[in-house]
Design an enzyme around this catalytic site. Sequence first.
Site, PDB file in Angstrom:
ATOM      1  N   CYS A   1       1.913  -5.755   4.736  1.00  0.00           N
ATOM      2  CA  CYS A   1       2.823  -6.905   4.662  1.00  0.00           C
ATOM      3  C   CYS A   1       3.892  -6.839   5.759  1.00  0.00           C
ATOM      4  O   CYS A   1       4.235  -7.861   6.353  1.00  0.00           O
ATOM      5  CB  CYS A   1       3.564  -6.937   3.320  1.00  0.00           C
ATOM      6  SG  CYS A   1       2.596  -6.464   1.904  1.00  0.00           S
ATOM      7  N   ASP A   2       4.440  -5.668   6.009  1.00  0.00           N
ATOM      8  CA  ASP A   2       5.647  -5.561   6.837  1.00  0.00           C
ATOM      9  C   ASP A   2       5.455  -4.874   8.189  1.00  0.00           C
ATOM     10  O   ASP A   2       6.377  -4.843   9.002  1.00  0.00           O
ATOM     11  CB  ASP A   2       6.735  -4.799   6.052  1.00  0.00           C
ATOM     12  CG  ASP A   2       7.088  -5.510   4.751  1.00  0.00           C
ATOM     13  OD1 ASP A   2       7.000  -6.750   4.727  1.00  0.00           O
ATOM     14  OD2 ASP A   2       7.426  -4.830   3.772  1.00  0.00           O
TER      15      ASP A   2
ATOM     16  N   CYS B   1       4.677  -1.507   1.741  1.00  0.00           N
ATOM     17  CA  CYS B   1       3.467  -2.232   2.141  1.00  0.00           C
ATOM     18  C   CYS B   1       3.386  -2.400   3.655  1.00  0.00           C
ATOM     19  O   CYS B   1       3.998  -3.326   4.214  1.00  0.00           O
ATOM     20  CB  CYS B   1       3.433  -3.582   1.438  1.00  0.00           C
ATOM     21  SG  CYS B   1       1.991  -4.566   1.870  1.00  0.00           S
TER      22      CYS B   1
END
Length: 306
Positions: free
Chosen positions: A135-136, A132
């Site tokens: 997200c990261d 992701c």
Amino acid sequence: MAIDILVAGGGPAGMTSAIYASRAGWKTVLLDPLGGGGQASTTDMIYNYPGFPEGVPGPKLMELMTEQAQSFGTEIVFEEVKEVKRLSGRFYVKGEDKEYEAKAVIWAAGTRPRTLNVPGEQKFLGRGISFCATCDGALFKDKVVAVVGGGDSALTEAEFLTKFAREVILIHRRNEFRAGMASVRRVAENPRIKVMLNTTVEEVFGNEKLSGIRIRDKTSGETKELAVDGLFLYVGWIPNSDPVKDLVDLNAEGYIKTKEDMSTRTPGLYAAGDIREKPLRQVSTAVADGALAAWSAERYVLENVK
Ligand code: NAP
């Protein structure tokens, strides 16, 4: 509590089913281990969903769909479905610690990311390996990351990662991308993306955190090590069809075969979204599936369930 329509999965397909079913007045419960959002909520920007000429952030779109479903009365439960059974015309849906009874079920559980199955991969999941970028990505500011895959996800997310990383190495196993022309063009024009075609990842290594990968040039057969801080895998998806596999027909890859009205071979069980065997997996096609599945489930309950 008597549930009329139980929806499994809170991505665009499941949320749309829930919006339609609850708005029509049916007692609707949606189960999702994360409370909804699905893959779309891990996408930074969605540019091809109608109504948003500037694009819409995936998390925002899913937040709005969730709010809409709840505003019509959908109950959302943080729960992963383990098993679905049909006995005497009713569905029994087993979650992690509760069982639910419903008149009709819409299976919109989507897919989970595929891994590479190479040495070191399991050890560094969450320690440099991610599925992701949204997200990261920010964890890799001014670092070097590799993205593996040649589909729309890999190319879109590689482009997104250039917001943070100083270099993004896009590694694809063939010499031609599977992604659509718009993504291919944007990647080619982005000076911070270095493309390595005909290349596979053979091994992932590091100490506490990932520090590099061993890659193979498929043309020459040569292998070499690349120092990378992050590795983003976009090598396809595995359908989450296990809990309903005995009630539906699956294709060779595990996707559920449905009729045009989203029905499966079990009366009262419908499938919608990425879990279906279909030619185009997009938010717009998931939304369409979800609406149809809810409409069909409603007809089924009205005509068949006393
Ligand atoms: P995908 O289209 O299935 O692509 C997966 C990629 O991973 C392929 O390029 C495949 O290579 C590669 N791959 C598979 N197994 C591999 C392995 N073991 N090692 C190395 N590479 C491997 O998946 P996706 O990109 O996630 O897209 C899924 C669906 O969502 C598609 O329908 C896509 O169009 C859609 N989507 C659309 C958008 C958009 O429109 N903006 C964005 C994201 C996703 P091969 O090409 O050699 O098979």
